[in-house]
Design an enzyme around this catalytic site. Structure first.
Site, short mmCIF file in Angstrom:
data_model
loop_
_atom_site.label_atom_id
_atom_site.label_comp_id
_atom_site.label_asym_id
_atom_site.label_seq_id
_atom_site.Cartn_x
_atom_site.Cartn_y
_atom_site.Cartn_z
N SER A 155 1.04 -1.18 -0.20
CA SER A 155 0.02 0.01 -0.01
C SER A 155 0.86 1.11 0.04
O SER A 155 1.97 1.02 0.01
CB SER A 155 -0.86 0.09 1.26
OG SER A 155 -0.14 0.32 2.48
N LYS A 156 0.26 2.50 -0.05
CA LYS A 156 0.98 3.76 -0.25
C LYS A 156 1.90 4.01 1.46
O LYS A 156 2.92 4.31 1.00
CB LYS A 156 -0.11 4.69 0.16
CG LYS A 156 -0.82 5.19 -1.20
CD LYS A 156 -1.19 6.51 -1.10
CE LYS A 156 -2.00 6.97 -2.41
NZ LYS A 156 -1.12 6.46 -3.39
N ARG A 157 1.88 3.09 2.01
CA ARG A 157 2.50 3.27 3.29
C ARG A 157 3.97 2.64 2.93
O ARG A 157 4.93 3.12 3.33
CB ARG A 157 2.24 2.20 4.32
CG ARG A 157 1.30 3.13 5.45
CD ARG A 157 0.78 1.95 6.39
NE ARG A 157 0.26 0.85 5.81
CZ ARG A 157 1.06 -0.21 6.22
NH1 ARG A 157 2.04 -0.51 6.82
NH2 ARG A 157 0.41 -1.54 5.81
N HIS A 158 4.17 1.70 2.09
CA HIS A 158 5.37 1.24 1.45
C HIS A 158 5.83 2.00 0.50
O HIS A 158 7.24 1.92 0.32
CB HIS A 158 5.10 -0.35 1.03
CG HIS A 158 4.56 -1.16 1.96
ND1 HIS A 158 3.16 -1.54 1.94
CD2 HIS A 158 5.21 -1.76 2.85
CE1 HIS A 158 2.95 -2.16 2.85
NE2 HIS A 158 4.17 -2.66 3.57
#
Ligand code: GLU
Length: 522
Positions: free
Chosen positions: A278-281
């Site tokens: 996800s965007k967190r990565h």
């Protein structure tokens, strides 16, 4: 006598060969335009494409179908993003909304009449029923069941018991949906090409899912099954998140009396922490990767390895580098992994660097130019002829270390704009003082003059080496004040090449400014 059995035995290899020859493989990528194209979706599309191309182009077809039936989340900007993404990536379908084909239309919102017809067929066969429950009632039932911790979840199937003729009369006047009648007390079993036998208790399937919504639009389940059947899709390669939908799709195929396609549910793509990517990565949507300066070939090469293995590439110098053709040649469902794939941004960066280094300077310059213009490197909209020449020549200075195309403008800005003269400390090499630094810059000035009349690079290099030996100083330290004077930074692309591009006059001017900084009393 030639017996009938012997004749069949004798002919079997020919019959089998004939079947293989005429085998048609039809696969599809069926995105819902409710979000940007991202790594997971493109991996699905790519595997479908490679699978189709692993057969010859007559046998294997790759289809694009837009599943745009969720009108609340639909946005046409996502359709544009889809086309832009594939244009950039450079691989294409054989049939689809933009190019047509014999099984169109390929946009589900243009096929609504068909879905109504097939919902009607299921109603008539007794495999579906009208539901008149309001959204509020359904929500109340769900909540009640949840609060009572009931083993049953979701819809309570109340409308199943309405007599079909009465329901049909009510349906003509009342708002209603059509639901699939899941046969209870049975199991649905199917073979996944990757995961093997899958068994599902029908009672565990989402109770009697809606097929046709009250606005006349189909749900994903109905449209997906009808289209896969009508478009003669032979293999469904899709993300594992759809695995729970497959038993109910199988139930629908059986209810229609159709043969289901082969299914292959692809493992998830995870971040390195084991959570869904996800965007967190980091970047996940393809347009972000493009903006960051990834090359489409590098991204595709890396995505193709997410959960799949191939024989070694034919290019001995770059064993991990595969062209799309090579990937297609070696793609096989048998070589897919069951375990989730881990997305490693560092590995992707490595791929990007490799692909960058395989580009000619001309191509690289063309690819980097938009980033340079956007960063205002040339002060105008486009470079002058002279700037263009310098830009092209600078590619050989940066190419070896480049990871992203977007890094180029910053790395070579000093070739186009005079950098601000850094503070004194920046010029001073380790173990040196100011006085020594001024002395080194003086040698730097000599180097610039020498370079201007040197016959070749070797001659310049031996001159500099001799200077460094004479002064018992490391080459890097000797060059440091000059590097900072010329490029404005202690870390820069190769200095010789830079000096050559800037020319003697410009280089000497920068050196004078550096002297001024080093000798000012402030
Ligand atoms: N429309 C679904 C999606 O957005 C397609 C799932 C499938 O391939 O069946 O991913």
């Amino acid at each position: 006598m030639f017996s009938c059995g012997a004749f069949i035995r004798c002919m079997t290899p020919f019959i089998l060969y004939g079947t293989l020859l005429s085998m048609k493989i039809r696969v599809r990528y069926a995105p819902s335009p409710t979000g940007l194209q991202h790594i997971g979706g493109i991996r699905t599309a790519l595997f479908n494409f490679l699978f189709a191309r692993s057969f010859n182009t007559e046998e294997g077809k790759f289809i694009l179908r837009l599943e745009d039936t969720d009108r609340t989340r639909f946005d046409k900007s996502y359709v544009k993003n889809l086309y832009d993404t594939f244009n950039w990536l450079g691989f294409k379908w054989d049939e689809g909304p933009d190019i047509g084909g014999s099984f169109g239309p390929y946009i589900q919102s243009e096929r609504t009449k068909l879905y109504k017809k097939y919902a009607q067929e299921l109603l008539e066969k007794g495999h579906a029923y009208y539901c008149f429950c309001s959204a509020e009632r359904i929500e109340d039932v769900r909540k009640k069941r949840e609060s009572e911790r009931s083993s049953e979840t979701g819809y309570d199937r109340i409308c199943r018991s309405i007599e079909p003729n009465k329901a049909a009369i009510r349906a003509a006047e009342e708002s209603c949906t059509v639901r699939l009648k899941i046969p209870l007390g049975e199991k649905t079993i199917f073979q996944d090409q990757l995961l093997g036998d899958i068994e599902w208790l029908n009672d565990d399937i989402n109770p009697d899912p809606v097929l046709l919504k009250s606005d006349g639009f189909p749900t994903y389940h109905l449209a997906n099954v009808v289209d896969d059947h009508l478009m003669e899709v032979t293999h469904v390669l899709r993300a594992q998140e759809w695995l729970a939908s497959t038993p109910l799709h199988i139930i629908m195929y059986r209810a229609f009396g159709w043969t289901p396609p082969e299914f292959c549910h692809l493992p998830m793509v995870m971040g390195q922490d084991g959570k869904k990517l996800s965007k967190r990565h980091g970047a996940t949507s393809i347009d972000e990767f493009a903006k960051q300066g990834y090359l489409p070939e590098a991204l595709l090469n890396y995505i193709a390895l997410l959960g799949a293995s191939y024989e070694e590439s034919l290019d001995a110098k770059h064993p991990e580098i595969y062209t799309l053709d090579e990937l297609a040649k070696h793609f096989s469902i048998k070589k897919l992994n069951k375990a989730p794939a881990v997305f490693d941004y560092k590995k992707l960066e490595w791929y990007n660097g490799q692909y960058i280094r395989m580009k000619s300077n001309e191509v690289l310059a063309r690819l980097c130019l938009p980033y340079a213009i956007e960063k205002g490197l040339f002060a105008g909209e486009s470079p002058t002829e002279q700037q263009r020449k310098i830009f092209l020549a600078s590619m050989s200075l940066v190419k070896e270390r480049l990871v992203f195309l977007s890094e180029v403008p910053e790395k070579i800005a000093y070739l186009f704009k005079e950098p601000d003269v850094p503070a004194k400390e920046e010029f001073i090499p380790k173990k040196c003082d100011l006085e020594k630094t001024i002395e080194l810059l003086q040698i730097g000035k000599e180097i610039v003059k020498y370079l201007a009349q040197a016959i070749n690079d070797e001659q310049s290099e031996s001159f500099i080496k001799a200077e460094a030996e004479k002064r018992e100083i490391k080459l890097g330290d000797l060059m440091m004040p000059l590097r900072v004077a010329i490029t404005g930074s202690r870390v820069s692309p190769p200095l010789f090449g830079s000096l050559r591009l800037l020319g003697e006059e410009c280089s000497l001017k920068r050196i004078e400014k550096a002297f001024a900084r080093l000798t000012d009393c402030g």
